[in-house]
Enzyme design. Sequence first.
Site, PDB file in Angstrom:
ATOM      1  N   HIS A 228       0.846  -1.197   0.000  1.00  0.00           N
ATOM      2  CA  HIS A 228       0.000   0.000   0.000  1.00  0.00           C
ATOM      3  C   HIS A 228       0.874   1.237   0.000  1.00  0.00           C
ATOM      4  O   HIS A 228       1.899   1.292   0.665  1.00  0.00           O
ATOM      5  CB  HIS A 228      -0.966   0.017   1.187  1.00  0.00           C
ATOM      6  CG  HIS A 228      -0.329  -0.305   2.504  1.00  0.00           C
ATOM      7  ND1 HIS A 228      -0.020  -1.599   2.879  1.00  0.00           N
ATOM      8  CD2 HIS A 228       0.082   0.488   3.512  1.00  0.00           C
ATOM      9  CE1 HIS A 228       0.543  -1.573   4.071  1.00  0.00           C
ATOM     10  NE2 HIS A 228       0.629  -0.321   4.481  1.00  0.00           N
TER      11      HIS A 228
ATOM     12  N   HIS B 219       0.974   5.012   1.094  1.00  0.00           N
ATOM     13  CA  HIS B 219       0.333   6.032   1.923  1.00  0.00           C
ATOM     14  C   HIS B 219       0.371   7.351   1.149  1.00  0.00           C
ATOM     15  O   HIS B 219       1.434   7.766   0.669  1.00  0.00           O
ATOM     16  CB  HIS B 219       1.103   6.244   3.223  1.00  0.00           C
ATOM     17  CG  HIS B 219       1.051   5.088   4.171  1.00  0.00           C
ATOM     18  ND1 HIS B 219       0.179   5.028   5.225  1.00  0.00           N
ATOM     19  CD2 HIS B 219       1.786   3.946   4.233  1.00  0.00           C
ATOM     20  CE1 HIS B 219       0.369   3.914   5.896  1.00  0.00           C
ATOM     21  NE2 HIS B 219       1.348   3.235   5.320  1.00  0.00           N
TER      22      HIS B 219
END
Length: 142
Positions: free
Chosen positions: A95, A97
């Site tokens: 992921h 951010h």
Amino acid sequence: MCVFCSIVAGEESAEIVFEDERTMAFLDVRPLFPGHSLLIPKEHHETLGDLPGALVPVLFTNAQFLSRAVEGGMEAQGTFLAINNKVSQSVPHLHVHIVPRRKKDGLRGFFWPRHRYTSAEEMTRAGDAVRGAVAALQDEER
Ligand code: AMP
């Protein structure tokens, strides 16, 4: 199934802010600041190093797009993008951010203390180590 795969599957709720064929972005439930988003590949890959090459431009094009969207949508002055790979990675599904930033928001660029090299030699040794690994990986790819 990991928690981010459950979000992709629609089994776990999330505040989805972007979706296309290969990626999805949703709000982090414990944001640094409101609007803090997480962009993921829909396919389960644990780290950036594991991401198939074909997905790298897809993910980063969308990271660029979302950095504009988060900045604009949150009326921020800028953004901070980060990926934890293994260390400090609490969800083992890659992921990115995307964090809205404002001057004097309390985040001083990086969260961790930084140090100068103690000597030019130490810096050269680190440079040699990384250059050596770059050459070895380039050899593997040939
Ligand atoms: P990291 O520590 O880099 O692995 O970041 C994982 C992030 O995922 C953390 O900031 C968590 O707050 C966030 N997170 C964990 N579970 C969820 C969830 N179900 N929905 C949204 N964000 C989540």
